[in-house]
Design a protein around this motif. Structure first.
Motif, short mmCIF file in Angstrom:
data_model
loop_
_atom_site.label_atom_id
_atom_site.label_comp_id
_atom_site.label_asym_id
_atom_site.label_seq_id
_atom_site.Cartn_x
_atom_site.Cartn_y
_atom_site.Cartn_z
N PHE A 183 42.81 44.62 38.40
CA PHE A 183 42.20 45.12 37.17
C PHE A 183 41.02 44.24 36.74
N ILE A 184 41.25 42.93 36.71
CA ILE A 184 40.19 42.01 36.29
C ILE A 184 39.05 42.02 37.31
N LEU A 185 39.38 42.07 38.58
CA LEU A 185 38.34 42.11 39.61
C LEU A 185 37.47 43.35 39.45
N GLU A 186 38.09 44.49 39.22
CA GLU A 186 37.33 45.74 39.04
C GLU A 186 36.38 45.63 37.85
N LYS A 187 36.87 45.10 36.75
CA LYS A 187 36.03 44.97 35.56
C LYS A 187 34.92 43.96 35.78
N THR A 188 35.21 42.89 36.48
CA THR A 188 34.22 41.85 36.73
C THR A 188 33.12 42.36 37.67
N ILE A 189 33.49 43.15 38.64
CA ILE A 189 32.51 43.75 39.55
C ILE A 189 31.58 44.68 38.77
N LYS A 190 32.12 45.45 37.84
CA LYS A 190 31.28 46.33 37.01
C LYS A 190 30.26 45.51 36.22
N LEU A 191 30.70 44.36 35.68
CA LEU A 191 29.77 43.50 34.95
C LEU A 191 28.68 42.97 35.88
N VAL A 198 51.05 44.37 30.48
CA VAL A 198 51.67 43.65 31.59
C VAL A 198 52.50 42.45 31.15
N LEU A 199 52.06 41.77 30.11
CA LEU A 199 52.76 40.56 29.68
C LEU A 199 53.98 40.89 28.82
N SER A 200 54.90 39.95 28.78
CA SER A 200 56.01 40.08 27.84
C SER A 200 55.47 39.89 26.43
N LEU A 259 52.64 33.27 34.65
CA LEU A 259 52.74 34.65 35.12
C LEU A 259 53.69 34.75 36.31
N ASP A 260 54.37 35.87 36.41
CA ASP A 260 55.18 36.12 37.61
C ASP A 260 54.29 36.83 38.65
N ASP A 261 54.82 37.02 39.84
CA ASP A 261 54.03 37.62 40.93
C ASP A 261 53.57 39.04 40.60
N PHE A 262 54.43 39.82 39.98
CA PHE A 262 54.04 41.18 39.61
C PHE A 262 52.87 41.16 38.63
N GLN A 263 52.93 40.29 37.63
CA GLN A 263 51.86 40.20 36.64
C GLN A 263 50.54 39.77 37.31
N LYS A 264 50.61 38.80 38.20
CA LYS A 264 49.41 38.36 38.92
C LYS A 264 48.81 39.51 39.71
N PHE A 265 49.67 40.25 40.41
CA PHE A 265 49.21 41.38 41.21
C PHE A 265 48.54 42.43 40.33
N GLU A 266 49.20 42.81 39.26
CA GLU A 266 48.68 43.84 38.35
C GLU A 266 47.34 43.42 37.73
N THR A 285 37.43 36.08 38.89
CA THR A 285 38.76 36.67 38.76
C THR A 285 39.83 35.63 39.04
N GLU A 286 39.67 34.89 40.12
CA GLU A 286 40.65 33.85 40.47
C GLU A 286 40.74 32.79 39.37
N ASN A 287 39.60 32.38 38.85
CA ASN A 287 39.59 31.38 37.77
C ASN A 287 40.30 31.89 36.53
N GLN A 288 40.04 33.14 36.17
CA GLN A 288 40.69 33.71 35.00
C GLN A 288 42.19 33.83 35.22
N LEU A 289 42.59 34.28 36.39
CA LEU A 289 44.02 34.41 36.68
C LEU A 289 44.71 33.05 36.71
#
Length: 129
Positions: free
Chosen positions: A58-66, A97-99, A47-54, A34-38
């Motif tokens: 989400f990515i962590l949850e999906k990665t844990i499922k995998l 989330v992104l512009s 990315l701004d702080d809000f985008q990183k947080f959002e 997740t950190e590498n992808q972010l």
């Protein structure tokens, strides 16, 4: 049909990154992935702080499922299906989330990476013959 092939190649690129990372490190650590992808998204899209947080949760949850699916020993076909869904869901979240400019840049980068990955595979096949 070309559009499907392009997106399929993009999916394979992202999927191969995740799998190769896990295989090369003999572990699949969702937090690190997740950190590498972010970090890569931030590097590419600023990315701004809000985008990183959002995106982080989400990515962590999906990665844990995998990871859980991989730990259960599912077959390659099921894993590819889960990874395809994983990547599609991340794309939908990114669009949310992104512009518009960031998302368009993201799509272009995915296309470029898929094309480059495809060219590398072709060169590798030619050199091995």
């Amino acid at each position: 049909m070309q559009s499907f092939k392009t997106y399929f190649h993009i999916f394979l690129l992202l999927a191969s990154f995740s799998i190769s990372y896990a295989q090369n490190n003999n572990s699949y650590i969702p937090e690190e992935i997740t950190e590498n992808q972010l970090n890569k998204l931030d590097e590419d899209l600023n990315l701004d702080d809000f985008q990183k947080f959002e995106l982080h949760e989400f990515i962590l949850e999906k990665t844990i499922k995998l990871k859980n699916a991989m730990d259960k020993g599912i077959d390659d076909g099921e894993l590819r299906f889960l990874m395809e869904n994983h990547n599609r869901e991340i794309d939908f979240k990114l669009k949310e989330v992104l512009s518009t400019e960031q998302y368009n840049k993201y799509l272009q980068l995915k296309r470029d990476r898929a094309i480059n990955q495809n060219h590398k595979k072709k060169k590798k096949k030619k050199s091995s013959k």
